[in-house]
Design an enzyme around this catalytic site. Structure first.
Site, short mmCIF file in Angstrom:
data_model
loop_
_atom_site.label_atom_id
_atom_site.label_comp_id
_atom_site.label_asym_id
_atom_site.label_seq_id
_atom_site.Cartn_x
_atom_site.Cartn_y
_atom_site.Cartn_z
N ARG A 259 -4.66 5.54 10.46
CA ARG A 259 -5.85 5.45 9.61
C ARG A 259 -7.03 4.92 10.42
O ARG A 259 -6.87 4.04 11.26
CB ARG A 259 -5.51 4.50 8.46
CG ARG A 259 -6.62 4.26 7.50
CD ARG A 259 -6.06 3.75 6.20
NE ARG A 259 -5.77 2.33 6.23
CZ ARG A 259 -5.38 1.64 5.16
NH1 ARG A 259 -5.21 2.23 4.00
NH2 ARG A 259 -5.14 0.35 5.25
N GLY B 81 1.29 -5.88 5.38
CA GLY B 81 2.74 -5.95 5.35
C GLY B 81 3.38 -4.71 5.92
O GLY B 81 4.57 -4.68 6.21
N ARG B 82 2.60 -3.67 6.05
CA ARG B 82 3.17 -2.43 6.61
C ARG B 82 2.11 -1.68 7.42
O ARG B 82 2.08 -0.46 7.46
CB ARG B 82 3.68 -1.53 5.51
CG ARG B 82 2.64 -1.25 4.46
CD ARG B 82 3.05 -0.18 3.53
NE ARG B 82 2.19 -0.22 2.37
CZ ARG B 82 2.13 0.70 1.45
NH1 ARG B 82 2.89 1.74 1.55
NH2 ARG B 82 1.32 0.59 0.44
N ASP C 106 -7.05 2.69 0.71
CA ASP C 106 -5.73 2.60 0.07
C ASP C 106 -5.54 3.58 -1.07
O ASP C 106 -5.59 3.23 -2.24
CB ASP C 106 -5.43 1.16 -0.38
CG ASP C 106 -4.85 0.34 0.76
OD1 ASP C 106 -4.67 0.91 1.86
OD2 ASP C 106 -4.57 -0.85 0.57
N ASP D 113 -7.98 -6.80 -2.84
CA ASP D 113 -7.52 -6.52 -1.47
C ASP D 113 -7.66 -5.04 -1.14
O ASP D 113 -7.45 -4.64 0.01
CB ASP D 113 -6.07 -6.97 -1.27
CG ASP D 113 -5.13 -6.38 -2.31
OD1 ASP D 113 -5.38 -6.57 -3.51
OD2 ASP D 113 -4.17 -5.69 -1.93
N ASN D 114 -8.02 -4.23 -2.11
CA ASN D 114 -8.23 -2.80 -1.86
C ASN D 114 -9.71 -2.44 -1.94
O ASN D 114 -10.06 -1.30 -2.21
CB ASN D 114 -7.43 -1.96 -2.86
CG ASN D 114 -5.93 -2.04 -2.59
OD1 ASN D 114 -5.52 -2.35 -1.48
ND2 ASN D 114 -5.14 -1.77 -3.59
N LYS E 54 -0.13 2.84 9.71
CA LYS E 54 0.33 2.39 8.40
C LYS E 54 1.74 2.92 8.19
O LYS E 54 1.94 4.14 8.19
CB LYS E 54 -0.63 2.90 7.32
CG LYS E 54 -0.33 2.37 5.93
CD LYS E 54 -1.43 2.73 4.95
CE LYS E 54 -1.03 2.36 3.53
NZ LYS E 54 -2.06 2.75 2.55
N GLY F 118 8.01 -2.68 5.31
CA GLY F 118 6.93 -2.33 6.23
C GLY F 118 6.81 -0.84 6.50
O GLY F 118 6.03 -0.42 7.36
P1 AMP Z 1 -1.05 -1.76 -1.35
O1 AMP Z 1 -0.25 -1.31 -2.52
O2 AMP Z 1 -0.98 -0.81 -0.20
O3 AMP Z 1 -2.45 -2.13 -1.67
O4 AMP Z 1 -0.31 -3.07 -0.85
C1 AMP Z 1 -0.38 -4.34 -1.46
C2 AMP Z 1 0.29 -5.36 -0.56
O5 AMP Z 1 1.69 -5.11 -0.46
C3 AMP Z 1 -0.23 -5.37 0.86
O6 AMP Z 1 -0.20 -6.70 1.32
C4 AMP Z 1 0.78 -4.51 1.59
O7 AMP Z 1 0.83 -4.80 2.96
C5 AMP Z 1 2.07 -4.91 0.88
N1 AMP Z 1 3.06 -3.82 0.95
C6 AMP Z 1 3.06 -2.68 0.25
N2 AMP Z 1 4.13 -1.93 0.56
C7 AMP Z 1 4.84 -2.61 1.48
C8 AMP Z 1 6.04 -2.37 2.19
N3 AMP Z 1 6.75 -1.25 2.03
N4 AMP Z 1 6.46 -3.31 3.06
C9 AMP Z 1 5.76 -4.43 3.25
N5 AMP Z 1 4.62 -4.73 2.61
C10 AMP Z 1 4.15 -3.83 1.73
MG MG Z 2 -3.80 -2.36 -0.24
#
Ligand code: AMP
Ligand code: MG
Length: 494
Positions: free
Chosen positions: A178, A94-95, A264, A254-255, A115, A128
């Site tokens: 990254r 998502g980002r 992550d 997912d991590n 990222k 994002g």
């Molecule tokens: P994470 O906390 O990095 O493991 O993210 C979990 C999910 O949320 C993943 O699919 C990320 O891409 C999405 N995500 C986290 N932060 C953002 C953001 N600021 N904008 C869009 N998607 C996000």
């Molecule tokens: Mg993640």
């Protein structure tokens, strides 16, 4: 600086070429006023890139998402995942934006990903983007892990975008570049499985085998061997985390990478005084991802991966489940053997004795009772071997339990028959003196965010890149935080 050299990457984008259905092509948003925060020359060289060409305005344009380098095919990858136990069939980058893959100087294929470069088709409600604080935090912790010998994604560059990010307050935006062996996660397999698409699962498994565990392709049952290989890499990884007091904080599926690299760095942290139930993340109310729970979560997450592989492992579902269950049952003893090997070495032992596990656990019990600092206890044990026990003793509020333990340790050590100096040297090469202490990390991030002062960040990064080399001038980087009333909390790196 010569800005006429256009940085070359020699991309070879196997994922974009062969994994249709697992990504969306997209572009980075433009950065208003890009500014360098940090560039990793050593890693650039390792990747076969030209650090001089990249450490330039042209490089800044690439790492801020304003210029797409030649041969890049930017994509956002799709994945699903269990987050705090609840399943989301569609998460995805998502980002983040995968620029492409390069073959490094060791002939290893590595992903290069931005990222924080803006919205993608997987952004859902998010913007994002990333803020400077979390980007520099991921940079610091990831590079510290690398220097500690823990498999990890790496940081190639951090740049400020000049864009504003809206969180509880407005924050300055940034992008982390990254580098990873790949970004395939347990959640990537869950993405295919949730769509009940056996061909897609097979396509992903075959790609992952070829990219990460090519030796399993020749096994009698390649998919089962692939699962065992992932389990082995992850068990080894979590044992390493446990050996340095690292708490990932969000061990969602997912991590968790298929490669076995830590990924992550959001609300992660290293513990100061030892407590098995330590949790840092502000959102982990139930303590699901507490320090001592990490080995159990490892098995839980791998079980979710195993479920996705059922149709590949055997045409008879019952047989597939039986085979995968047998492998899952091996993970606990496998993890324990990695842990025991690592812990034995940390306390200076070179041979094996059946009593070792008890000896090590009793040290942890004494540490917990005595509020002793995780990192410093192990580091100062070598001083005890060299004849000065006071440094380690002084870390315990009441050293009676430690004193009794030390006597047993000495007896066990004598049975080992290795010279004290040899063991002490081995221990100093395994037990870091410098870890990313939470207060030091916060201090460096605050200076970078509030005052655009990168000096504390650069100094801390330098210290963390040499975690075993004790220097008098760096004494305050080794100290635990001064005691506070409020326990340290971390927040998701969003
Ligand atoms: P994470 O906390 O990095 O493991 O993210 C979990 C999910 O949320 C993943 O699919 C990320 O891409 C999405 N995500 C986290 N932060 C953002 C953001 N600021 N904008 C869009 N998607 C996000
Ligand atoms: Mg993640």
């Amino acid at each position: 600086m010569d800005t006429t050299i256009r940085p070359q990457f020699k991309f070879d984008n196997s994922f974009a070429r062969s994994m249709e259905g697992f990504f969306s092509s997209c572009q980075a948003e433009s950065a208003n006023a890009p500014r360098w925060l940090q560039f990793n020359h050593v890693l650039a060289e390792e990747l076969g890139l030209d650090p001089v060409a990249l450490d330039s305005e042209a490089g800044l344009a690439i790492f801020s998402g304003n210029d797409i380098p030649e041969g890049s095919q930017p994509i956002a990858q799709a994945y699903a995942g269990h987050q705090f136990g609840g399943f989301s069939p569609q998460l995805g980058d998502g980002r983040a934006l995968l620029l492409g893959e390069v073959i490094d100087t060791q002939q290893l294929r590595r992903d290069i990903q931005l990222k924080g470069s803006g919205r993608t088709p997987f952004s859902r409600g998010g913007d994002g983007k990333a803020a400077i604080g979390p980007v520099l935090r991921e940079y610091l912790v990831g590079e510290a892990m690398q220097s500690l010998g823990v498999p990890t994604t790496r940081a190639l560059a951090a740049v400020a975008t000049g864009n504003v990010v809206y969180r509880e307050t407005t924050l300055p935006g940034a992008i982390l570049t990254r580098v990873a062996a790949s970004h395939i996660r347990v959640g990537t397999f869950q993405y295919a499985a949730a769509r009940r698409d056996e061909d897609k699962i097979r396509q992903l498994a075959d790609y992952s085998i070829q990219r990460h565990y090519p030796e399993t392709a020749n096994a009698e049952n390649p998919y089962l061997a692939f699962f065992a290989a992932v389990a082995d890499a992850q068990a080894s990884l979590v044992a390493r985390w446990m050996g340095i007091g690292f708490i990932h904080g969000v061990m969602n599926t997912d991590n968790m990478t298929i490669s076995g690299e830590t990924i992550d760095y959001g609300p992660c942290a290293f513990m100061d005084s030892y407590s098995a139930s330590t949790v840092f993340s502000s959102i982990d109310h139930g303590g699901r991802y507490a320090y001592s729970n990490q080995p159990a979560i490892l098995i839980w997450n791998l079980s979710r991966l195993a479920e996705t592989l059922i149709p590949l492992v055997n045409p008879k579902q019952e047989k597939a489940v039986e085979l995968l269950t047998e492998t899952i049952e091996c993970i606990q003893p496998l993890y324990e053997s990695y842990w025991l090997t690592a812990m034995r070495a940390k306390i200076g032992l070179s041979t094996e004795d059946p009593s070792d596990s008890q000896l090590i656990n009793d040290l942890f019990t004494a540490m917990e009772k005595g509020n002793a600092d995780f990192t410093l206890v192990f580091r100062r044990l070598s001083n005890a071997l060299r004849g000065d026990s006071e440094l380690v003793r002084g870390l315990f509020t009441n050293p009676v339990d430690f004193d009794a333990w030390e006597q047993r340790w000495w007896r066990r050590f004598e049975q080992d028959g290795i010279s004290a100096e040899t063991s002490a040297e081995m221990m100093d090469s395994l037990n870091p003196i410098y870890i990313p202490r939470n207060h030091k990390v916060e201090e460096a991030l605050a200076a970078a965010v509030d005052r655009e002062d990168l000096v504390p960040f650069k100094k801390l990064l330098n210290v963390l890149t040499h975690p075993f080399d004790e220097l008098e001038e760096n004494e305050d980087y080794a100290e635990p935080a001064p005691p506070t009333e409020i326990p340290y909390k971390t927040f998701c790196g969003t």
